[in-house]
Design a protein around this motif. Structure first.
Motif, mmCIF file in Angstrom:
data_model
loop_
_atom_site.group_PDB
_atom_site.id
_atom_site.type_symbol
_atom_site.label_atom_id
_atom_site.label_comp_id
_atom_site.label_asym_id
_atom_site.label_seq_id
_atom_site.Cartn_x
_atom_site.Cartn_y
_atom_site.Cartn_z
ATOM 1 N N ARG A 66 29.557 67.362 -67.542
ATOM 2 C CA ARG A 66 30.248 66.642 -66.109
ATOM 3 C C ARG A 66 29.788 65.263 -66.094
ATOM 4 N N SER A 67 30.678 64.349 -65.367
ATOM 5 C CA SER A 67 30.654 63.100 -65.319
ATOM 6 C C SER A 67 31.455 62.692 -64.144
ATOM 7 N N ALA A 68 32.244 63.464 -63.484
ATOM 8 C CA ALA A 68 32.961 63.246 -62.324
ATOM 9 C C ALA A 68 32.625 64.092 -61.040
ATOM 10 N N TRP A 69 32.674 63.794 -59.987
ATOM 11 C CA TRP A 69 32.522 64.462 -58.768
ATOM 12 C C TRP A 69 33.531 65.751 -58.936
ATOM 13 N N ARG A 70 33.210 66.844 -58.391
ATOM 14 C CA ARG A 70 33.902 67.814 -58.259
ATOM 15 C C ARG A 70 34.749 67.756 -56.811
ATOM 16 N N THR A 71 35.975 68.220 -56.788
ATOM 17 C CA THR A 71 36.798 68.334 -55.765
ATOM 18 C C THR A 71 36.769 69.336 -54.739
ATOM 19 N N PRO A 72 37.010 68.809 -53.488
ATOM 20 C CA PRO A 72 36.399 70.148 -52.470
ATOM 21 C C PRO A 72 37.072 71.406 -53.015
#
Length: 184
Positions: A66-72
């Motif tokens: 993981r390195s980026a925010w999840r989308t809603p």
């Protein structure tokens, strides 16, 4: 021991990896954790991704990096952390984390971990010129006040790199052991 451990599941360790010369050896920490019956997921800073063999790490852990925010609405790719090891931690990450700056997923996880009571250790990897900066010492003091366990790595000479032979990956697990046994 956590509820996961009590229910028969392995405890879950997040390994937060920053952009430092030794980052490519993070598999050593993953192996050591797995040998101690941990499941492991890796969270990399955006710059840290370039230092990793993502395919090898994902094969070793069984989870995506993981390195980026999840989308809603997007599913969480990693289970909740029972503990966190930040290794290697850069000057930048240590200072931003201590200041409460949450501008990457890795820093967001670290800033939240304090409020969630998740045992956390950090193994800094930086040079002695960076370590001499007054902000770094204040940041380490702030992290200690927050209960973060700090590794013993001695900074290497500027512009020389190195120190990989002195970077004790397993120290992260050694530092976490007492904190985790206190939770049983």
């Amino acid at each position: 021991m956590t509820e996961q451990t009590l229910s028969g599941k392995k405890p879950f360790l997040y390994v937060v990896v920053c952009a430092a010369g030794v980052a490519g050896d993070v598999g050593r920490l993953i192996t050591a954790a797995q040998e101690r019956n941990w499941d492991v997921g890796v969270v990399a800073t955006p710059q840290g991704l370039g230092f990793l063999d993502a395919e090898a790490i994902e094969a070793q852990t069984g989870y995506p990096i993981r390195s980026a925010w999840r989308t809603p609405g997007e599913a969480r790719p990693l289970p909740p952390a029972d503990a966190i090891a930040v290794a290697p931690a850069t000057f930048n990450t240590v200072n931003k984390w201590a200041a409460g700056i949450s501008d990457t997923l890795a820093l967001g996880i670290l800033c939240e971990a304090y409020g969630m009571g998740i045992p956390t250790t950090v193994l800094p990897y930086l040079n002695s010129a960076q370590a001499a900066h007054p902000a770094y010492r204040r940041s380490l003091d702030q992290l200690r006040e927050m209960g973060v366990l700090i590794g013993s790595y001695e900074p290497h000479k500027p512009k020389a790199g190195g120190g990989a032979d002195r970077f004790r990956w397993e120290e992260a697990l050694e530092l976490l052991a007492p904190a985790l046994s206190a939770r049983t």
